[in-house]
Structures are given as structure tokens and as C-alpha cells.
Design a protein around this motif. Sequence first.
Motif, mmCIF file in Angstrom:
data_model
loop_
_atom_site.group_PDB
_atom_site.id
_atom_site.type_symbol
_atom_site.label_atom_id
_atom_site.label_comp_id
_atom_site.label_asym_id
_atom_site.label_seq_id
_atom_site.Cartn_x
_atom_site.Cartn_y
_atom_site.Cartn_z
ATOM 1 N N UNK A 61 10.380 7.848 -10.665
ATOM 2 C CA UNK A 61 9.880 7.523 -9.324
ATOM 3 C C UNK A 61 9.862 8.750 -8.424
ATOM 4 N N UNK A 62 10.731 9.709 -8.692
ATOM 5 C CA UNK A 62 10.731 10.962 -7.929
ATOM 6 C C UNK A 62 9.730 11.932 -8.557
ATOM 7 N N UNK A 63 8.489 11.463 -8.719
ATOM 8 C CA UNK A 63 7.485 12.236 -9.438
ATOM 9 C C UNK A 63 7.098 13.516 -8.720
ATOM 10 N N UNK A 64 7.372 13.587 -7.399
ATOM 11 C CA UNK A 64 7.083 14.809 -6.648
ATOM 12 C C UNK A 64 7.920 15.981 -7.154
ATOM 13 N N UNK A 65 9.020 15.678 -7.859
ATOM 14 C CA UNK A 65 9.869 16.732 -8.423
ATOM 15 C C UNK A 65 9.388 17.157 -9.807
ATOM 16 N N UNK A 66 8.380 16.479 -10.353
ATOM 17 C CA UNK A 66 7.812 16.841 -11.643
ATOM 18 C C UNK A 66 8.487 16.150 -12.815
ATOM 19 N N UNK A 67 7.980 16.450 -14.013
ATOM 20 C CA UNK A 67 8.532 15.878 -15.236
ATOM 21 C C UNK A 67 9.953 16.402 -15.472
ATOM 22 N N UNK A 68 10.759 15.565 -16.084
ATOM 23 C CA UNK A 68 12.120 15.972 -16.415
ATOM 24 C C UNK A 68 12.564 15.216 -17.656
ATOM 25 N N UNK A 69 12.930 15.964 -18.692
ATOM 26 C CA UNK A 69 13.462 15.346 -19.903
ATOM 27 C C UNK A 69 14.962 15.130 -19.765
ATOM 28 N N UNK A 123 13.507 17.339 4.383
ATOM 29 C CA UNK A 123 14.428 18.419 4.048
ATOM 30 C C UNK A 123 15.753 18.214 4.774
ATOM 31 N N UNK A 124 16.850 18.275 4.054
ATOM 32 C CA UNK A 124 18.161 17.979 4.637
ATOM 33 C C UNK A 124 18.713 19.117 5.485
ATOM 34 N N UNK A 125 18.072 20.271 5.458
ATOM 35 C CA UNK A 125 18.531 21.403 6.281
ATOM 36 C C UNK A 125 17.692 21.517 7.548
ATOM 37 N N UNK A 126 16.378 21.525 7.408
ATOM 38 C CA UNK A 126 15.507 21.648 8.580
ATOM 39 C C UNK A 126 15.226 20.297 9.241
ATOM 40 N N UNK A 127 15.335 19.216 8.481
ATOM 41 C CA UNK A 127 15.002 17.897 8.996
ATOM 42 C C UNK A 127 13.520 17.596 8.993
ATOM 43 N N UNK A 128 12.695 18.519 8.508
ATOM 44 C CA UNK A 128 11.252 18.342 8.544
ATOM 45 C C UNK A 128 10.765 17.428 7.418
ATOM 46 N N UNK A 129 9.739 16.671 7.716
ATOM 47 C CA UNK A 129 9.066 15.828 6.740
ATOM 48 C C UNK A 129 8.458 16.696 5.642
ATOM 49 N N UNK A 130 8.672 16.283 4.390
ATOM 50 C CA UNK A 130 8.064 16.981 3.261
ATOM 51 C C UNK A 130 6.794 16.266 2.792
ATOM 52 N N UNK A 131 6.634 15.036 3.176
ATOM 53 C CA UNK A 131 5.497 14.214 2.787
ATOM 54 C C UNK A 131 5.870 12.761 3.015
ATOM 55 N N UNK A 184 0.866 -1.182 0.000
ATOM 56 C CA UNK A 184 0.000 0.000 0.000
ATOM 57 C C UNK A 184 0.898 1.225 0.000
ATOM 58 N N UNK A 185 0.678 2.103 -0.956
ATOM 59 C CA UNK A 185 1.495 3.304 -1.061
ATOM 60 C C UNK A 185 1.001 4.325 -0.034
ATOM 61 N N UNK A 186 1.364 4.063 1.217
ATOM 62 C CA UNK A 186 0.908 4.885 2.332
ATOM 63 C C UNK A 186 1.306 6.349 2.152
ATOM 64 N N UNK A 187 0.366 7.219 2.424
ATOM 65 C CA UNK A 187 0.620 8.654 2.532
ATOM 66 C C UNK A 187 1.218 9.274 1.272
ATOM 67 N N UNK A 188 0.914 8.715 0.117
ATOM 68 C CA UNK A 188 1.258 9.407 -1.122
ATOM 69 C C UNK A 188 0.053 9.423 -2.048
ATOM 70 N N UNK A 189 -0.513 8.263 -2.363
ATOM 71 C CA UNK A 189 -1.791 8.259 -3.086
ATOM 72 C C UNK A 189 -2.608 7.003 -2.814
#
Length: 699
Positions: A500-508, A661-669, A372-377
Motif C-alpha cells: 500500500x505504501x507504493x510511493x516508496x517503490x517495490x520492496x522484497x 514530511x515529519x521534519x518540515x511538516x510539508x505535504x508530500x502528496x 475515490x482515491x483523491x489526489x493519488x490516481x
Amino acid sequence: MHFPLKSLLVFSALLPLVAPSFAQQHRAPAVPLVTNDPYFSIWSMGNSLTDIPTKHWSEAIEPMTGLARIDGQTFRWMGSPVRGFRMPEAKAMQQTSVEVTPLHSRYRFTAAGIELGVTFFTPLFPQDLDVLSRPVTYLTWSAVSTDGKPHQVDLLLDIDPSVAVNDVSEQVTWSRAHTGGLTVLSTGTRDQAILNRSGDRIRVDWGYFHLAAPDSEAVSSELSATAIAQFVDSGNLSDADDLGMPRPAGGTSLRAPHLAVKLPLGQVGASPVERHVLLAYTETYDIEYLGRRLRGYWQRNGMTESELLTTAEKEYSSLEVRGVKFDADLTADMRKAGGDDYAYLTALLFRQTIAAHQLVADVDGTPMLFSKENDSNGCIDTVDVTYPSSPFFLFFNPQLLKAQLEPLMRYAALPRWKFPFAPHDLGTFPLANGQVYGGGEVNEDNQMPVEESGNLLLMIAALGRAEGNWDFARHYMPELTKWASYLEAKGMDPENQLSTDDFAGHLAHNANLSIKAIEALGAFVQIARGVGDEKLAGHYEAVVKKLPAEWERMAIDGDHYKLAFDQPGTWSQKYNLVWDNILDLHLFPSKVMQTEWAYYSKQMQPYGLPLDNRKSITKLDWEVWTATLATNDAQYQDLMHRLVTWADTTTSRVPTTDFYDTISGRQMGFQARSVVGGVFIKALMDPKLVKQWQSPEAK
């Protein structure tokens, strides 16, 4: 050293008291308590077990309350007041330690001359599918006097009926039964609308939660909303069940009764006194796959709920002995594989990895494991979720990886999947009736063609090598050949696609995605050769041979390699290169990662390595993959230590996120996801360890 069985059980229950370990030096983002599957998943998300109510991984409150009465004084060892429900005053015991091992979470508390050990044990042995699939967690207590005096001790466990609903407004019923020397208190929804809903942050509202207490524990029990008040007031339960059902599971008006058991420990002195109960959740059907409903794997031979609980109780002692040994052996081996920090991370994430799956049986008994893809979709059997978690299953039991790939490959072979590339998912959990992501089965919009095709070729090659045969690949060669052809045409320089890093958007022109395609084509050479098609193997061997040099030419950017071929001044983690070593492909020269790591060392942030130059965000699984590619141990250990420092200090108190986030340490999702099984990739790179953990003795 050998101990009598009873002595070993007492010893294991008190392990944090007498055998401090590296795990006690850490503070988990959230502590796993009950971790069986995506629905039966309860966590402690505070510093202490008494700080806040226990919660489902989705952060919905599922209160389990624990009290201890010591010489007439009442203390709390689990839970805290919930809004809308007034809890009688009970001072929290002092929590002196918590330790998370692969299969156990152990707490230690003190109050009024008593030391109380509380242990949650879920026996998720990867090679024992019968035990792995049982929806049962054991809760054990062990008390001992610390002041040389005997103390009268009684314990109370109270469980709110919200554990069995998606919404507390739902009507529930309740019951008690007796089976196999167990008193069983149960609760579930009145309507029992089986497999009635799918989605991400939802909970199960069919099936029944069971609290089972052995007769040997001399418990008293009650189905009542006032058990806590009774225990605080008198130390007893009235033994009078509320019969006015159904009622809403929660709310401020007339509430449904809780499941409560009182466990008398008697006079507790210098010798530990131990008690235990079973926590279980049984569903009639767990998964719907292509229109047919499937039962849990434990039910495949007709096992009933009564037989489940009776068997689980009968095997408790032996399972606990196995669990203690499993924890010790695995922790020692992970320490050898990657050091103390690595051993801690693997222990922290072991149960989370498995608990994001549901193990069911097909109509012929074949095991099928659905993530189950928890907490993404909320998608089910997502290919690019299976891909990062695959090192866990390849390390412990490749049969479990095949159990994830089988339902996906059957679907991909159907005429309804009309595309020349691999699917992304099978639907939304728990309904695996066809892809829902992106364009679904309708069009190519927002699909992941290179990503998923590459993922499946790599995993199926790894599966064939792990099993020592290519039967699975042989069965699906038409699909695999089609996807290899797609990668030959599109993989070297990917179009504007999601990865797989779709949260970063499309990339050619994604350089890391290009690596995946190249490695996957190399993997397909092994597949073709494995099934005996030398002509096909020879063709793709010639194709792939020239690609790494072409990749280097397109990706080089001075002292590092680009994020995208057309974007100078950019960089990214090239974590897909791990397959060069795992599959013994050796397509890329070692200088690629030497160059990359020299550059990565300059990009480090306090809590790890960003995914690429665009933001300071990262993915935990990919960081560990990248760490395994470090060109010296100092680089590897530095990154691992940053990851553990982050886990110890992040303010995001949820089942460990893989996106932060590698600076604040906070969860992004993202949280409670199975992708964290990717941390086992370091161990997977040690063939001796793999052989050891897949040997018959490991079972």
C-alpha cells in the motif's frame, strides 16, 4: 438539561460564542464547508474564511461570496476577489473563531456592533443512509448585537457557476423554481454529458447545483453577474434575472450569472436572529459499475430533486438537533478513548472520510459505497484505500464497509479476473468497469498481490465479527480460499512486490507486509470456522501457528525489527499488527511491539514518526495505527500530540494530507483522502464504545 426546539437551534448556531471548546485552540489545515462526496466538496484553505476564495478539494476555485450590510456599511464574511473578476470593495469582518466538529464548521465574525455566527452543517450520520446520501449541506447564520444597540442587518450569499463545471470555459444554463416553500436557483452545464469523464483532479460537469432558500426567510434572489455590486451599492438586488444563456461559467468576457440571495435580518438586537439556506448538487447518475449506470442512494425509490429539497428543508430543525447531540457525544467519547488530541483529530477528519465516497443504489436497492482515491490516481473502490479507512466504518456502521466490499468482490468472482490474488481497484472514478492499476486485467506487472489479498481477508473477517454472521464471507468462499492459498505460498516472505505504501517503490522481503499476510491467514481461520468448514480452518490454523516465531527469527535486528528480512540496520512501522488485537488473534507475543516501541521512541521527529528508515516521510493513518500499539500511554500521547502539532502548523493548507514530511511538516502528496478514517482505529479497539455507537439509540 432540555431546551425547546427553537431555543436549541439558536443555541447550536451560537455554540462557538457561548461554549468554547478544545477545537477552538486549533487551526485546521483546511476547514470543511460543503462535504458530501468527491464532486460536491468545497473547503476554506486559509486562516480566515475571507482570506482566499473557497475551493474544491482539488484546489480549483469555486467561489462562494458572503457579504453583510450593517447600518448601510458593507462587510465581507466569506470569500475574496478572484482573478479576472473585479469585486466591489467590502472590508472583511473580523473572524474571531472557527470550530470544526464532526458534522459542523462554525465561524464567528464581528463588525460594527454585530456578532455573526456562520455554520456549515452536513448531516453525515453513518447509520442513517437516507440522510447520509442526500447531497445537501445547510448554511446557517445567527446575528446578535454586541453594543446594546439595534442594527439593521442584511446578508448576501453569491455563488459562482463554476461550482457546476470541470472547466470554466464550459457553457452553462441557469433557472429558478419554487417547490415545497423554497425558492430554488440552479445552474449546470448545457451539454449534460453524463458520466463522460473519469480521472483524479477533475470536477463534475453533469447534474445541477441548487441554492434553495425558504420562503419563511423573506429572501430576494437574482440570477445575475452583478448581484455583489448591486448589494454593495444599494443593499438590494434588482430582482431581474439574466436570460442570455448559455454562457461560459467563467472567463474575463461575458460571464454567466451567479446565484444570489439576499436575506434580510431586520433590526438585530440582543436576541439572536437566525437564517438558513440549503446547498445541493444533484446528478442523474453518479457511478457506472460494470457497464450499468447507478443513481444516488437517495434516489432509489424514485425521489425527485424537488422532493429531496422539500424533505431536507422539512427535516432541517430535527437534523440540526441530532447533529449537535452527535457532535457532543462523539467528541466526548473520542476524548475518553484517546484524550484531547485524539478527539480533535477525529473531529477534523470525520467529514473528510465520508466525503471521499459516493453512496449509490444497485438496481435492487442494495447500497454500494464507492471511494475515490483523491489526489493519488483517481482510482475507484481501491482495496488499499478501503483498508486504512475501514476502522471508521467498522466503528460506526459495518453495513457501509460491506457496501464497499460488495462491488469489488462481485468483480473478483467474474471469469475476467484471472489471477490467484485479489484485485487492486475497479477503475477510475466514477467509472467502475474494471481494474486499471498496474497490469490491470492483462498481467501481474505492478500489482499488489499480498497486499490486497491480505487486506480483503482481514476486512471480511472483521465484517463477519461485527455483523455476527458470516453470510458475506460464505458467498465468496471460493475467492477467499484462493487468496488464502496464495498467502500461504507467498505471504511469509513476500517477493519484490508493491505494498500500500507504493510511493516508496517495490520492496522484497517486506517485514510489515509479511505481518499482514500472517494476520490475514489467522483471519481466514476465523472465516473458515465461521462458515462451518472446520477442515479448512484446521489446516490454516496449523499453518499460521508457526509463522510468528519464524517472522521473529527473520526480522530481529538487535534492539528492533527490520524493514526487510534481508536488510540489517533498517526499521519500519509495523502498523499491520493492529489486527492481532482487533480480531483477537493474538498470534504475536507482546514483546514484539514492546521492542518496536522502545526503538520508535528514539526515531521521533518534530511532527511524528517516519514510516521507516529510508526517509523522513510518513503516513498519518499508519502513525495512528502504530500509536494504538504503544506499550504505555505516555508513548501514545506523545505521538498523538506531535500529529496535532503538525496539523496546527503545517504550511500545506489543503484538506488534510495523509502523506507528509515529519521534519518540515510539508505535504508530500495526497489530500482529501478517505484513508484518514484510519484514525478511528483507537476507538475501534474499545468494544464498549463500538457497541454503543452501533446500538439502535445511535441512529
